[in-house]
Design a protein around this motif. Structure first.
Motif, PDB file in Angstrom:
ATOM      1  N   LEU A  70     104.291  67.037  70.830  1.00  0.00           N
ATOM      2  CA  LEU A  70     102.993  66.712  71.415  1.00  0.00           C
ATOM      3  C   LEU A  70     102.782  67.404  72.955  1.00  0.00           C
ATOM      4  N   MET A  88     107.560  64.959  61.150  1.00  0.00           N
ATOM      5  CA  MET A  88     107.417  63.747  62.023  1.00  0.00           C
ATOM      6  C   MET A  88     106.069  63.116  61.718  1.00  0.00           C
ATOM      7  N   LEU A  90     103.887  59.966  64.415  1.00  0.00           N
ATOM      8  CA  LEU A  90     103.943  59.155  65.370  1.00  0.00           C
ATOM      9  C   LEU A  90     102.605  58.200  65.228  1.00  0.00           C
ATOM     10  N   PHE A  92     100.726  55.815  67.609  1.00  0.00           N
ATOM     11  CA  PHE A  92     100.461  55.599  68.786  1.00  0.00           C
ATOM     12  C   PHE A  92     100.618  53.997  69.416  1.00  0.00           C
ATOM     13  N   VAL A  96      94.297  55.406  67.305  1.00  0.00           N
ATOM     14  CA  VAL A  96      93.429  56.245  67.463  1.00  0.00           C
ATOM     15  C   VAL A  96      92.791  56.395  66.114  1.00  0.00           C
ATOM     16  N   ARG A 100      85.310  56.433  60.805  1.00  0.00           N
ATOM     17  CA  ARG A 100      85.013  56.512  59.227  1.00  0.00           C
ATOM     18  C   ARG A 100      85.159  55.059  58.803  1.00  0.00           C
ATOM     19  N   HIS A 108      91.768  61.344  54.913  1.00  0.00           N
ATOM     20  CA  HIS A 108      91.707  62.192  55.736  1.00  0.00           C
ATOM     21  C   HIS A 108      93.092  62.725  56.045  1.00  0.00           C
ATOM     22  N   ILE A 112      95.134  66.163  55.287  1.00  0.00           N
ATOM     23  CA  ILE A 112      95.766  66.832  55.865  1.00  0.00           C
ATOM     24  C   ILE A 112      97.636  67.175  55.821  1.00  0.00           C
ATOM     25  N   ARG A 160     101.896  61.461  55.129  1.00  0.00           N
ATOM     26  CA  ARG A 160     102.663  62.550  55.033  1.00  0.00           C
ATOM     27  C   ARG A 160     104.162  62.745  54.688  1.00  0.00           C
TER      28      ARG A 160
ATOM     29  N   TYR B 127      91.232  62.800  69.986  1.00  0.00           N
ATOM     30  CA  TYR B 127      91.888  62.927  68.824  1.00  0.00           C
ATOM     31  C   TYR B 127      92.909  64.039  68.681  1.00  0.00           C
ATOM     32  N   MET B 130      96.510  62.795  68.078  1.00  0.00           N
ATOM     33  CA  MET B 130      96.664  62.030  66.784  1.00  0.00           C
ATOM     34  C   MET B 130      96.596  62.966  65.681  1.00  0.00           C
ATOM     35  N   LEU B 131      95.746  64.020  65.704  1.00  0.00           N
ATOM     36  CA  LEU B 131      95.526  64.738  64.454  1.00  0.00           C
ATOM     37  C   LEU B 131      96.798  65.537  64.466  1.00  0.00           C
ATOM     38  N   ARG B 132      97.403  66.248  65.502  1.00  0.00           N
ATOM     39  CA  ARG B 132      98.510  66.989  65.674  1.00  0.00           C
ATOM     40  C   ARG B 132      99.870  66.117  64.945  1.00  0.00           C
ATOM     41  N   SER B 133      99.919  64.886  65.303  1.00  0.00           N
ATOM     42  CA  SER B 133     100.990  64.199  64.935  1.00  0.00           C
ATOM     43  C   SER B 133     100.926  63.817  63.539  1.00  0.00           C
ATOM     44  N   LEU B 134      99.768  64.082  62.921  1.00  0.00           N
ATOM     45  CA  LEU B 134      99.649  63.887  61.541  1.00  0.00           C
ATOM     46  C   LEU B 134      99.803  65.277  60.679  1.00  0.00           C
ATOM     47  N   GLY B 135     100.083  66.179  61.434  1.00  0.00           N
ATOM     48  CA  GLY B 135     100.302  67.548  60.939  1.00  0.00           C
ATOM     49  C   GLY B 135      99.244  68.754  60.748  1.00  0.00           C
ATOM     50  N   ALA B 136      98.201  68.289  61.555  1.00  0.00           N
ATOM     51  CA  ALA B 136      96.850  69.177  61.371  1.00  0.00           C
ATOM     52  C   ALA B 136      97.227  70.274  62.121  1.00  0.00           C
ATOM     53  N   GLN B 140      91.854  72.551  61.204  1.00  0.00           N
ATOM     54  CA  GLN B 140      91.505  71.229  60.760  1.00  0.00           C
ATOM     55  C   GLN B 140      91.385  70.298  62.071  1.00  0.00           C
ATOM     56  N   THR B 144      87.571  68.361  62.007  1.00  0.00           N
ATOM     57  CA  THR B 144      87.538  67.108  62.156  1.00  0.00           C
ATOM     58  C   THR B 144      86.563  66.797  63.289  1.00  0.00           C
ATOM     59  N   TRP B 147      83.141  67.363  62.809  1.00  0.00           N
ATOM     60  CA  TRP B 147      82.519  66.264  61.789  1.00  0.00           C
ATOM     61  C   TRP B 147      82.305  65.053  62.604  1.00  0.00           C
ATOM     62  N   GLU B 148      83.217  64.696  63.479  1.00  0.00           N
ATOM     63  CA  GLU B 148      83.262  63.503  64.244  1.00  0.00           C
ATOM     64  C   GLU B 148      82.005  63.663  65.249  1.00  0.00           C
TER      65      GLU B 148
END
Ligand SMILES: Nc1ncnc2c1ncn2[C@@H]1O[C@H](COP(=O)(O)OP(=O)(O)OP(=O)(O)O)[C@@H](O)[C@H]1O
Ligand SMILES: [Mg+2]
Lengths: 249, 232
Positions: A70, A88, A90, A92, A96, A100, A108, A112, A160, B127, B130-136, B140, B144, B147-148
Motif C-alpha cells: 500500500l 494478500m 490486510l 486495518f 473501514v 452499506r 462488494h 472485487i 479473496r 477508502y 482498504m480497497l487496494r488491500s482487497l485487490g481492487a 473499481q 466504488t 457510488w459511495e
C-alpha cells in the motif's frame, strides 16, 4: 503528494529459500527527514503465525502497509514468494467499511475478488456466519458496534482467500468471546494454508498464537526470534522493558 | 401593494399561461445547464482529487476561485464569443436558450468541480487503501468511490441548481430576455418590476423563492441526515 517511488518486488526463488514466504531487506521509509522504518530486515517463515510486537508508534502498522504494497518504501527490498503480491489481504487497525449493509460490504469484496455473481450471496452468508454476524447482516455496517465492525472487516479480508493475511490489532476492541472466536478463525485460516501475520499488544495472545515474533522499536527491528524463546526470555532490551511495562530507553 | 400581492396569487392560482411558460423555460434551462456541468465537472473533480499531476494545486485554487464568478462578466464574455464577429458567431447561439444553458453551465461548473473534488478527496482518503488491500484495481476504486459519493453528489447538484436558477446577469445578456423565447424568471422579474407590473413580478418572485427554498432545504436535509444509515 509526491509520486511514490516504485520499489520492484522480487520473486523469492523456491530453491533458494523454500521455507521463507516473505523477506524484507533494509526497508527504510522516511517522512519529513524522520526514518519511520529504519533498515527493517526480516524473513517470515511460511509456516505458523508471526506476531509483530512493539510499543505504540514503533512502526508496526507501517510495516504491514509496506508488506501489503500500500505504501512504497524509500529504499530497501521486498522479496516474496511467486504470485503472492496479488494475494494478500490486510485488516486495518480501525475498520473501514462502505456505507452499506454488512452483507453488501461482503458482496462488494467478493465482487472485487472476482467471485461469480451467483455465488456471492451464499459466500457472503458463509462469511457472515464465520463472524457470527448473520443476525445483523442487513444492518448498515456503520451502525454496527466497534467489535462487530472489526469482525466484519476480518471476514471481508477472507473474501479473496488470501495466501497471506495481515491483521493489525484484530482483537483490540473485542470482548473475550469475540477474541476467542477471532483466534479460532485465525488458526483455522492458518491450517487452510494461509500465512497469518498479526500485530498485537496482547502479550498472552501473541504467546497463544505465534510461532515466531518480530519486535519493533522506533522503526527498527530489535529482535526476530522463535516464539518459545522470545516469551521465555526476550533477547533485546527493548522487548524486555516492553514486557515489564517499563519505559524503553 | 396589497392588491399586487393578491393579484400575484390569483395569477398563480389560475396557472397564467405566460407565467407557466416562463417558469418552465427557467427550469428547463437551469436543469440542462446543471446536467451538462455535472457531466463535465464530476470526472474533472474526480481527476483533481485522485490523479497527481504537475500544476494540480494551482488548478484547484483556480477552480475554487472561479466559484464566485460574476454572472454579468460570464454573460459579457459569452456575448463577445457568440456575437456575429465573435469566434463562435457562426453557431448563432446568441439570444437562444442554448446560449443561456452555456452561460449557466459556465457558472455552475466551478461549483460542481470544486465541491465534488472535496467529496472525492475525502472518500478516496478513506477508502483507497482498504480497497487496494482487497485487490481492487483503479477502475473499481473509482466506481466504488463514485457510488459511495452519490448522496453528497446530489447535494452538489442541488447547490448548482440553486446558483443557476437565481442567476440573472448572464442569461439577461446572452438570452436577451425575449418574450416567449428566452425570458426566464429572473429576467422577467427584473423587467416587469422596472415596468411597474408588480403583480407579475411578485408571482414569479414567489415561485423563484419557493424553488430556491426547496432546493436549499433539500441540500441541508441531505447534509444533516446521517449518511451512514443508508444502505442498499
Ligand atoms: N503518513 C505519515 N506521516 C508522518 N508520520 C507518520 C505517518 N504514518 C505514520 N507515521 C508515524 O510513524 C510512526 C509509526 O507509525 P505506526 O502507525 O506504524 O505505529 P504502530 O507501531 O502501528 O503504533 P500503534 O501500536 O499505536 O498502532 C508513528 O510515530 C507515526 O506517527
Ligand atoms: Mg498500528
Amino acid at each position: 503528494m509526491s509520486e511514490p517511488k516504485i520499489i520492484p518486488l522480487h520473486s523469492l526463488s523456491a530453491t533458494d529459500t523454500p521455507d521463507v514466504v516473505l523477506r524484507l531487506s533494509d526497508v527504510t521509509y522516511t517522512r519529513r527527514d524522520e526514518k519511520l522504518l529504519d533498515c527493517v530486515s526480516f524473513d517470515i517463515p511460511s509456516d505458523g503465525m508471526t506476531a509483530i510486537l512493539g510499543p505504540n508508534g514503533a512502526g508496526k502498522t507501517l510495516t504491514l502497509r509496506v508488506i501489503a504494497g500500500l505504501i512504497a518504501p524509500d529504499s530497501g527490498r521486498i522479496d516474496m514468494a511467486d504470485g503472492l503480491k496479488d494475494n494478500m489481504a490486510l485488516v486495518f487497525q480501525t475498520p473501514v467499511l462502505l456505507r452499506r449493509s454488512a452483507r453488501a460490504n461482503l458482496i462488494h469484496a467478493l465482487k472485487i475478488a472476482r467471485v461469480p455473481r451467483r455465488l456471492r450471496p451464499r459466500q457472503a452468508d458463509e462469511l457472515l456466519a464465520l463472524a457470527d454476524l448473520l443476525d445483523l447482516a442487513d444492518r448498515p455496517a456503520c451502525a454496527l458496534s466497534g467489535g462487530e465492525q472489526q469482525r466484519l472487516s476480518i471476514v471481508r479480508a477472507l473474501a479473496r482467500e488470501p495466501r497471506v493475511l495481515l491483521l493489525d490489532e484484530p482483537t483490540a476492541s473485542l470482548d473475550p468471546r469475540s477474541t476467542a472466536a477471532i483466534e479460532r478463525l485465525a488458526r483455522r485460516t492458518m491450517r487452510l494454508g494461509t500465512k497469518v501475520i498479526f500485530v498485537t499488544h496482547d502479550w498472552a495472545q501473541a504467546k497463544r498464537l505465534a510461532s515466531g515474533v518480530i519486535f519493533l522499536h522506533r522503526g527498527q527491528v530489535t529482535e526476530v526470534t522463535r516464539a518459545p524463546q522470545f516469551f521465555d526470555d526476550p533477547q533485546s532490551r527493548a522487548a524486555r522493558c516492553y514486557k515489564l511495562g517499563r519505559l524503553i530507553p | 401593494m396589497d392588491n399586487g400581492f393578491l393579484d400575484a396569487f390569483r395569477m398563480l392560482a389560475r396557472f397564467d399561461p405566460d407565467l407557466v411558460e416562463i417558469i418552465l423555460l427557467s427550469i428547463k434551462v437551469s436543469f440542462s445547464a446543471v446536467a451538462v456541468a455535472l457531466l463535465l465537472a464530476l470526472p474533472f473533480g474526480a481527476l483533481l482529487a485522485t490523479w497527481p499531476f504537475p500544476g494540480r494545486r494551482a488548478l484547484v485554487v483556480l477552480v475554487n476561485a472561479l466559484m464566485g464568478l460574476p454572472p454579468v462578466v460570464v454573460g459579457l464574455g459569452l456575448y463577445l464569443l457568440f456575437s456575429h464577429r465573435g469566434a463562435l458567431g457562426v453557431l448563432e447561439f446568441l439570444y437562444t436558450p442554448t446560449a443561456m444553458i452555456v452561460a449557466q453551465t459556465v457558472l455552475v461548473f466551478p461549483i460542481a468541480a470544486s465541491l465534488s473534488r472535496q467529496v472525492f478527496v475525502d472518500l478516496h482518503a478513506q477508502y483507497d487503501e482498504m480497497l487496494r488491500s482487497l485487490g481492487a484495481n483503479k477502475w473499481q476504486i473509482l466506481l466504488t468511490v463514485f457510488w459511495e459519493a452519490r448522496r453528497s453528489l446530489l447535494t452538489v447538484a442541488l447547490a448548482g441548481m440553486g446558483r443557476a436558477l437565481s442567476e440573472v446577469g448572464a442569461v439577461m445578456i446572452v438570452g436577451g430576455n425575449i418574450d416567449h423565447v428566452t425570458r426566464v424568471m429572473t429576467t422577467a422579474i427584473a423587467l416587469e418590476t422596472s415596468k411597474g407590473s408588480l403583480a407579475f413580478a411578485m408571482a414569479l418572485g414567489i415561485v423563484l423563492l419557493a424553488l430556491s427554498v426547496i432546493v436549499n432545504a433539500a441540500v441541508s436535509f441531505l447534509r444533516t441526515d446521517n449518511g451512514g444509515a443508508v444502505h442498499v
